[in-house]
Design an enzyme around this catalytic site. Structure first.
Site, PDB file in Angstrom:
ATOM      1  N   GLY A 263       0.772  -1.239   0.000  1.00 47.33           N
ATOM      2  CA  GLY A 263       0.000   0.000   0.000  1.00 47.33           C
ATOM      3  C   GLY A 263       0.798   1.280   0.000  1.00 47.33           C
ATOM      4  N   PRO A 298       4.838  -5.056  -0.404  1.00 42.49           N
ATOM      5  CA  PRO A 298       4.799  -3.909  -1.302  1.00 42.49           C
ATOM      6  C   PRO A 298       4.772  -4.346  -2.761  1.00 42.49           C
ATOM      7  CG  PRO A 298       7.037  -4.273  -0.538  1.00 42.49           C
ATOM      8  CD  PRO A 298       6.185  -5.299   0.155  1.00 42.49           C
ATOM      9  N   GLY A 299       3.998  -3.651  -3.553  1.00 45.72           N
ATOM     10  CA  GLY A 299       4.007  -3.873  -4.993  1.00 45.72           C
ATOM     11  C   GLY A 299       4.446  -2.581  -5.643  1.00 45.72           C
ATOM     12  N   ARG A 300       3.522  -1.610  -5.629  1.00 41.28           N
ATOM     13  CA  ARG A 300       3.735  -0.338  -6.310  1.00 41.28           C
ATOM     14  C   ARG A 300       5.040   0.359  -5.914  1.00 41.28           C
ATOM     15  NH1 ARG A 300      -0.538   2.876  -7.964  1.00 41.28           N
ATOM     16  NH2 ARG A 300      -1.827   1.701  -6.498  1.00 41.28           N
ATOM     17  N   CYS A 367     -11.346   3.906 -29.104  1.00 38.02           N
ATOM     18  CA  CYS A 367     -12.624   4.568 -29.354  1.00 38.02           C
ATOM     19  C   CYS A 367     -13.439   4.710 -28.075  1.00 38.02           C
ATOM     20  CB  CYS A 367     -13.380   3.815 -30.424  1.00 38.02           C
ATOM     21  SG  CYS A 367     -12.445   3.838 -31.952  1.00 38.02           S
ATOM     22  N   GLU A 368     -12.917   5.412 -27.112  1.00 40.82           N
ATOM     23  CA  GLU A 368     -13.605   5.694 -25.853  1.00 40.82           C
ATOM     24  C   GLU A 368     -13.077   7.037 -25.360  1.00 40.82           C
ATOM     25  OE1 GLU A 368     -14.837   3.121 -23.164  1.00 40.82           O
ATOM     26  OE2 GLU A 368     -14.470   1.275 -24.298  1.00 40.82           O
ATOM     27  N   TYR A 396       1.196  -2.014 -12.130  1.00 46.33           N
ATOM     28  CA  TYR A 396      -0.192  -1.983 -12.606  1.00 46.33           C
ATOM     29  C   TYR A 396      -0.292  -1.356 -14.001  1.00 46.33           C
ATOM     30  CZ  TYR A 396      -0.674  -2.946  -7.659  1.00 46.33           C
ATOM     31  OH  TYR A 396      -0.529  -3.502  -6.416  1.00 46.33           O
TER      32      TYR A 396
END
Ligand code: LLP
Length: 442
Positions: A263, A298-300, A367-368, A396
């Site tokens: 986190g 931890p990742g991010r 196309c969004e 991510y």
């Protein structure tokens, strides 16, 4: 992002300031933007774009900083890298080689971690929806810890342990009912969130787990959300965890470790962030003297700043209020802005006169209308063919990519010093439909 993070618009941090705050990036007078010792233009010329590029040295130094922060706070801690942030084998191999274990949330991630050589005893299995098959495979692989998210999951696991004759080391994941103050879609520790077990139920469930044959309760786990930029929610939830741990000790239940989740946020727009020393301080205050081993997931924080997404300007289209800079990378390559209004730095790769000349809306080709990387971003003049780097996309990014609009998955490369290597080729078009079957009755 809401709360402490900046939204898609409104941050005026310049490309020069973004580069200055990131030691892995520099601007060379001839070669333009460099990642470590490698000109990004050279990688783009060889692999084309969109391409994700990761800095090995950034991964190494961030891992070392995390370990040093724990040591400086006199804590016994171990890292279980959250594989979901970036599951490329090269990244798992690098972090595993430094001593990291893995926090996995699916059988696929478990297999990736094992294939990358991370020892089973250093693997933690988290997640509210582990199927019985997945739990069985985790038992067969003899992983180090299964984080139990509900009474029902404990019952399922206990039954499997009986069938398979394999013991399970488990931690109970606590839902501390703390708001992490991050984007609503990535907050996980409030009572209404699907994660964890209410703190009030932990003492009795832990005692029950300890009495079940083949279930070895090793401790408690927690994860309150992602991209957390303030220490207050960490402190609150650690206090809940420490209180529960003391209660279990007082009841003479075995407790060897506390898994404090991931986190820790990163300063995408150079905003103030607590960093590993702040986190270690909060951990120390809550847990020093308890005589437990701490795990972090931890990742991010480990991988986001290590990666960037190289893209090419396809066209600059005039707009009513300001120009649209249309990139060849889209929301299928990097979902975060569309999904969480996330702000990512965007920096030109070529040598420019540097200073922004005005705001532009930076968009992709999908196309969004959600296919928007930045609104009213101050940027130097950009022309078709110019390359840009979308910063801090090591976490991510590629893992959340899709082939929407029949766009092949991006290529990936890794740099280390002056070396670089392609670590995944761009997906060939034929791959998009290679596994599709058209029924013969059509
Ligand atoms: N442990 C558990 C149990 C988790 O659910 C997560 C992330 C982590 C650790 C790692 O959290 P980190 O240190 O990376 O914040 N896709 C979103 C982030 C989703 C995070 C989900 N869980 C984004 O792009 O912002």
């Amino acid at each position: 992002m809401h709360g402490s993070s900046p939204p898609l618009t409104g941050s005026d941090v310049s490309p020069a300031e973004l580069i200055a705050a990131r030691p892995q990036l520099s601007r060379h007078a001839l070669d333009g933007l460099m990642l470590e010792g490698v000109p990004l233009a050279a990688i783009a010329a060889e692999l084309g774009t969109p391409t994700y590029v990761y800095s090995a040295e950034t991964l190494r130094s961030r891992y070392a900083a995390l370990i040093a922060a724990l040591a400086a706070a006199d804590l016994e801690g171990q890292i279980r890298y959250a594989v979901k942030a970036n599951d490329h084998l090269a990244i798992l191999r690098l972090l595993g080689g430094l001593g990291a274990g893995a926090d996995v949330v699916s059988e696929g991630e478990l297999l990736r971690a094992l294939v990358a050589g991370i020892p089973a005893e250093r693997i933690v299995f988290s997640g509210v929806g582990k199927s019985r098959d997945e739990l069985a495979h985790a038992l067969e692989a003899r992983i180090g810890q299964i984080n139990i998210e509900s009474t029902e999951e404990l019952d399922d696991l206990s039954e499997l342990v009986g069938h398979l004759g394999r013991a399970a080391r488990v931690a109970l994941r606590v839902n501390p009912d703390v708001d992490a103050g991050t984007h609503a879609k990535i907050t996980t520790g409030r009572a209404q969130d699907k994660f964890g077990i209410p703190a009030g139920l932990i003492p009795s469930l832990y005692a029950r787990a300890a009495a079940l044959p083949g279930i070895i309760p090793v401790g408690l786990a927690l994860h309150i959300g992602s991209q957390v930029l303030s220490l207050a929610p960490f402190r609150k939830s650690f206090a809940v965890l420490a209180g529960l741990a003391r209660g279990l000790r007082a009841a003479n239940l075995p407790l060897e470790r506390l898994d404090c989740g991931g986190g820790l946020g990163v300063p995408y727009a150079n905003e103030p962030a607590p960093g590993p020393n702040g986190l270690a301080g909060a951990l120390g205050r809550a847990f020093r003297g308890l005589g437990v081993e701490l795990l972090l997931e931890p990742g991010r924080w480990l991988v986001a700043p290590a990666g960037l997404l190289l893209a090419t300007v396809v066209r600059v289209k005039s707009g009513r209020e300001r120009p649209f800079v249309v990139l060849d990378a889209g929301m299928n390559d990097l979902m975060r802005p569309a999904l969480y209004d996330a702000w990512h730095g965007i920096v030109p790769v070529a040598v420019t006169d540097g200073e922004p000349i005005g705001g532009a809306d930076v968009v992709g080709p999908i196309c969004e209308s959600a296919d928007l990387f930045a609104r009213n971003r101050p940027l130097p003049r950009l022309c078709p063919g110019d390359r840009v780097a979308v910063l801090d996309t090591g976490a991510y990014g590629r893992v959340m990519a899709s082939s929407y609009n029949a766009r092949p998955l991006a290529a990936e490369a890794m740099v280390s010093g002056e070396r670089w290597a392609m670590i995944r080729p761009r997906q060939p078009f034929q791959d998009l439909w290679a596994k599709e079957r058209v029924p013969d009755w059509l």
